[in-house]
Design a protein around this motif. Structure first.
Motif, PDB file in Angstrom:
ATOM      1  N   ILE A 188       0.840  -1.196   0.000  1.00  0.00           N
ATOM      2  CA  ILE A 188       0.000   0.000   0.000  1.00  0.00           C
ATOM      3  C   ILE A 188       0.878   1.250   0.000  1.00  0.00           C
ATOM      4  O   ILE A 188       2.038   1.220   0.412  1.00  0.00           O
ATOM      5  CB  ILE A 188      -0.954   0.041   1.212  1.00  0.00           C
ATOM      6  N   GLU A 189       0.291   2.334  -0.444  1.00  0.00           N
ATOM      7  CA  GLU A 189       0.968   3.624  -0.430  1.00  0.00           C
ATOM      8  C   GLU A 189       0.792   4.279   0.936  1.00  0.00           C
ATOM      9  O   GLU A 189      -0.181   4.012   1.650  1.00  0.00           O
ATOM     10  CB  GLU A 189       0.395   4.541  -1.514  1.00  0.00           C
ATOM     11  N   PRO A 190       1.721   5.157   1.341  1.00  0.00           N
ATOM     12  CA  PRO A 190       1.555   5.880   2.607  1.00  0.00           C
ATOM     13  C   PRO A 190       0.267   6.704   2.603  1.00  0.00           C
ATOM     14  O   PRO A 190      -0.154   7.206   1.556  1.00  0.00           O
ATOM     15  CB  PRO A 190       2.795   6.785   2.665  1.00  0.00           C
ATOM     16  N   ILE A 191      -0.361   6.808   3.759  1.00  0.00           N
ATOM     17  CA  ILE A 191      -1.566   7.627   3.894  1.00  0.00           C
ATOM     18  C   ILE A 191      -1.383   8.581   5.073  1.00  0.00           C
ATOM     19  O   ILE A 191      -0.403   8.489   5.821  1.00  0.00           O
ATOM     20  CB  ILE A 191      -2.828   6.777   4.107  1.00  0.00           C
ATOM     21  N   VAL A 192      -2.334   9.489   5.244  1.00  0.00           N
ATOM     22  CA  VAL A 192      -2.264  10.483   6.311  1.00  0.00           C
ATOM     23  C   VAL A 192      -3.040   9.982   7.522  1.00  0.00           C
ATOM     24  O   VAL A 192      -4.206   9.602   7.406  1.00  0.00           O
ATOM     25  CB  VAL A 192      -2.848  11.831   5.833  1.00  0.00           C
ATOM     26  N   PHE A 193      -2.396   9.952   8.689  1.00  0.00           N
ATOM     27  CA  PHE A 193      -3.083   9.554   9.912  1.00  0.00           C
ATOM     28  C   PHE A 193      -2.291  10.022  11.127  1.00  0.00           C
ATOM     29  O   PHE A 193      -1.129  10.430  11.016  1.00  0.00           O
ATOM     30  CB  PHE A 193      -3.314   8.044   9.962  1.00  0.00           C
ATOM     31  N   ASP A 194      -2.925   9.970  12.278  1.00  0.00           N
ATOM     32  CA  ASP A 194      -2.283  10.261  13.563  1.00  0.00           C
ATOM     33  C   ASP A 194      -1.730   8.942  14.085  1.00  0.00           C
ATOM     34  O   ASP A 194      -2.490   8.032  14.442  1.00  0.00           O
ATOM     35  CB  ASP A 194      -3.314  10.850  14.532  1.00  0.00           C
ATOM     36  N   ARG A 195      -0.403   8.830  14.153  1.00  0.00           N
ATOM     37  CA  ARG A 195       0.211   7.546  14.483  1.00  0.00           C
ATOM     38  C   ARG A 195      -0.197   7.051  15.865  1.00  0.00           C
ATOM     39  O   ARG A 195      -0.522   5.867  16.052  1.00  0.00           O
ATOM     40  CB  ARG A 195       1.742   7.663  14.405  1.00  0.00           C
ATOM     41  N   GLY A 196      -0.170   7.936  16.854  1.00  0.00           N
ATOM     42  CA  GLY A 196      -0.506   7.524  18.216  1.00  0.00           C
ATOM     43  C   GLY A 196      -1.946   7.066  18.339  1.00  0.00           C
ATOM     44  O   GLY A 196      -2.231   6.022  18.958  1.00  0.00           O
ATOM     45  N   ARG A 197      -2.865   7.838  17.765  1.00  0.00           N
ATOM     46  CA  ARG A 197      -4.278   7.478  17.868  1.00  0.00           C
ATOM     47  C   ARG A 197      -4.584   6.220  17.058  1.00  0.00           C
ATOM     48  O   ARG A 197      -5.386   5.382  17.480  1.00  0.00           O
ATOM     49  CB  ARG A 197      -5.149   8.637  17.383  1.00  0.00           C
ATOM     50  N   MET A 198      -3.960   6.071  15.885  1.00  0.00           N
ATOM     51  CA  MET A 198      -4.218   4.884  15.093  1.00  0.00           C
ATOM     52  C   MET A 198      -3.627   3.638  15.755  1.00  0.00           C
ATOM     53  O   MET A 198      -4.160   2.537  15.616  1.00  0.00           O
ATOM     54  CB  MET A 198      -3.661   5.056  13.672  1.00  0.00           C
ATOM     55  N   ALA A 199      -2.547   3.829  16.511  1.00  0.00           N
ATOM     56  CA  ALA A 199      -2.007   2.705  17.288  1.00  0.00           C
ATOM     57  C   ALA A 199      -3.049   2.233  18.308  1.00  0.00           C
ATOM     58  O   ALA A 199      -3.202   1.029  18.538  1.00  0.00           O
ATOM     59  CB  ALA A 199      -0.712   3.125  17.994  1.00  0.00           C
ATOM     60  N   GLN A 200      -3.784   3.175  18.918  1.00  0.00           N
ATOM     61  CA  GLN A 200      -4.858   2.809  19.837  1.00  0.00           C
ATOM     62  C   GLN A 200      -5.915   1.966  19.130  1.00  0.00           C
ATOM     63  O   GLN A 200      -6.402   0.970  19.677  1.00  0.00           O
ATOM     64  CB  GLN A 200      -5.533   4.062  20.394  1.00  0.00           C
TER      65      GLN A 200
END
Length: 388
Positions: free
Chosen positions: A265-277
């Motif tokens: 997959i290609e990189p996307i935009v997200f909040d790393r800390g929140r997406m880790a949750q």
């Protein structure tokens, strides 16, 4: 520039009279003042026009062919759409019995023909003001009732929260207290191995309490509308592998295998800390609700402008009635952890809010006895175009 007072431009008045000359005089008198006028030349037409036009005031003649003014008023008052609309009778009848009958049929005022324009305008203005105040009062009452319902609901949530917090946090705290007292009283009688095992159990209990407190703090931030995202382009594949590794110990303890199906997959935009949750919650839940020796399947792919993460387990599944509640806070549903794990019931509510804050979607697909699949879909958006 218009000389019409702005507070009159929005008022709608329906004139009901079968004499065109009378209608013309009334219409000219009222339009000069800026009122929005509609006309009906019979009682029957008045009923049709009123339900569509929704007037703020009705000027109604009594002596009309067909349906007279009294019957027209009765029917207007029987219609939920116009039952609260004030009606002023305008008639050549000036006997007291006619006036009383007008009030008995629901009229708020009675003007005798021939009328004076100033009198009509004064009475119209007064009743429009009264009607406006009545509507404002009703709106205020509805708003107060809604706020009262919200307060009752919040109070119920608070009580539920206190009950869950007291019950779920009490157990690990009691364990911590018991182990600490045991170590204080008989510390020297334990072997180093036993001592280390107790400390590990204390640490596990502490982590349980901290996890619950973190969930409670997160839901508080989310419900207050203060959730902030630190957005940036990132590698979701690397983050997913990292969270799988972190949760692998839990899986090994239950002899559960984690199977990966990752597409490029290609990189996307997200909040790393929140997406880790989000990923931690979905992976840990899959392990938590899976039987010993089963498997968890995790898929990552991009299609149709979205990045999809699917987490499937082989657990007991989720009842259809529980699927409707599962993303709401403080829910204790039919499915139970298979290893005695604890939960505040807030995890998926937090996950849903985080995903939707990313403009994403989350869903669950489950059948009782056949496991569950949770799917998160995030939009493939580049940072410059990403707006909230």
């Amino acid at each position: 520039m218009s000389s019409i007072p702005p507070d009159r431009e929005d008022f709608k008045i329906l004139i009901v009279d079968d004499t065109p000359a009378n209608v013309e005089v009334l219409q000219k008198t009222l339009e000069v003042e800026g009122y929005n006028i509609s006309v009906a030349l019979s009682g029957e037409k008045a009923l049709t026009i009123a339900s569509r036009f929704m007037p703020d005031l009705i000027l109604l003649d009594i002596m009309m062919e067909g349906m007279d003014g009294y019957e027209t008023c009765r029917r207007l008052k029987a219609d939920p759409k116009t039952t609260g609309t004030p009606v002023i009778f305008i008639s050549a009848r000036n006997d007291i019995e006619d006036v009383v009958e007008g009030f008995n049929q629901g009229g708020v005022d009675y003007i005798v023909k021939p009328f004076k324009s100033g009198e009509v305008l004064a009475r119209v203005k007064t009743h429009l003001q009264l009607h406006s105040l009545k509507k404002q009062r009703e709106a205020l009452i509805q708003e107060l009732e809604k706020k009262n319902e919200d307060l009752v609901s919040l109070n119920e949530i608070k009580n539920k929260f206190l009950g869950i917090a007291a019950h779920d946090i009490r157990n690990p705290l009691s364990s911590i207290k018991g182990f600490v007292e045991l170590l204080e009283l008989s510390g020297e009688s334990f072997s180093q191995k036993e001592h280390d095992e107790m400390l590990q159990l204390v640490g596990k209990s502490v982590n349980e309490v901290l996890g619950m407190v973190d969930d409670l703090l997160d839901i508080s931030v989310i419900e207050s509308g203060n959730l902030k995202l630190d957005l940036g382009p990132g590698d979701l594949t690397a983050l997913l592998k990292e969270r799988i590794q972190i949760n692998s110990g839990h899986a090994r303890g239950k002899d559960i295998s984690i199977n990966e199906d990752f597409h490029d997959i290609e990189p996307i935009v997200f909040d790393r800390g929140r997406m880790a949750q989000v990923l931690d919650n979905l992976i840990s839940n899959a392990i938590k609700y899976s039987p010993l020796g089963s498997s968890v399947f995790i898929e990552l792919r991009q299609e149709d402008g979205w990045t999809h993460v699917r987490v499937r387990d082989e657990g007991q599944g989720i009842r259809p009635e529980d699927q409707e509640q599962i993303f709401r806070g403080f829910q204790k549903l039919g499915a139970r952890p298979t290893g005695g794990e604890k939960s505040t019931g807030l995890g998926l509510a937090i996950v849903k809010n985080i995903v939707e804050s990313h403009q994403g979607k989350i869903g669950v697909y489950s059948e009782v006895g056949k496991g569950s699949t949770f799917e998160v879909a995030l939009p493939n958006l580049e940072m410059p175009d990403y707006r909230f």
